[in-house]
Write a protein that holds these residues in place. Structure first.
Motif, short mmCIF file in Angstrom:
data_model
loop_
_atom_site.label_atom_id
_atom_site.label_comp_id
_atom_site.label_asym_id
_atom_site.label_seq_id
_atom_site.Cartn_x
_atom_site.Cartn_y
_atom_site.Cartn_z
N GLN A 59 -25.35 45.02 -12.84
CA GLN A 59 -24.89 44.47 -14.13
C GLN A 59 -25.45 43.08 -14.40
O GLN A 59 -24.73 42.14 -14.71
N GLU A 60 -26.78 42.95 -14.22
CA GLU A 60 -27.49 41.70 -14.48
C GLU A 60 -27.00 40.53 -13.64
O GLU A 60 -27.07 39.37 -14.05
N LYS A 61 -26.51 40.83 -12.44
CA LYS A 61 -26.10 39.81 -11.48
C LYS A 61 -26.68 40.15 -10.12
O LYS A 61 -26.86 41.31 -9.79
N GLU B 250 -25.25 34.77 -11.37
CA GLU B 250 -25.53 35.32 -12.69
C GLU B 250 -26.46 34.44 -13.52
O GLU B 250 -26.67 34.71 -14.70
N LYS C 67 -29.50 33.61 -15.29
CA LYS C 67 -30.52 34.52 -15.81
C LYS C 67 -31.90 34.26 -15.21
O LYS C 67 -32.63 35.19 -14.91
N VAL D 67 -32.04 35.66 -11.61
CA VAL D 67 -31.92 37.12 -11.62
C VAL D 67 -33.26 37.74 -12.02
O VAL D 67 -33.73 38.68 -11.38
N GLU D 68 -33.88 37.20 -13.06
CA GLU D 68 -35.18 37.73 -13.50
C GLU D 68 -36.26 37.53 -12.44
O GLU D 68 -37.09 38.40 -12.24
N LYS E 80 -35.76 40.13 -9.81
CA LYS E 80 -36.16 41.45 -10.32
C LYS E 80 -37.67 41.63 -10.30
O LYS E 80 -38.16 42.70 -9.99
#
Length: 80
Positions: free
Chosen positions: A30-32, A50, A52, A55-56, A59
């Motif tokens: 969930q984007e975390k 969390e 951003k 997280v990016e 990823k």
């Protein structure tokens, strides 16, 4: 050895019996970023990130070295 953290549509499943002591495990849910760490006394710790930006970065990372990414982020933001 199978990775002890499994992400499924209904949530994150942790197989703590498959975790090594003093080793960090992670997943993105969930984007975390969820970080899991098992201590010597079998206590399980969980941390949630969390931000951003980080997280990016995780990823897009080709490596599994999340600790290095986190350390670079801490240094960049002067969070020590």
């Amino acid at each position: 050895m199978d990775y002890p953290i499994v992400v499924e549509p209904e949530g994150v499943k942790i197989k703590s019996e498959k975790m090594e002591v003093d080793k960090m495990y992670y997943c993105i849910y969930q984007e975390k970023i969820l970080l899991f760490y098992k201590e010597q006394n079998e206590m399980l710790n969980c941390y949630e990130i969390e931000e951003k930006d980080i997280v990016e970065e995780v990823k897009q990372s080709k490596s599994e070295d999340i600790e290095k990414i986190l350390q670079m982020y801490i240094e960049k933001k002067n969070l020590d």
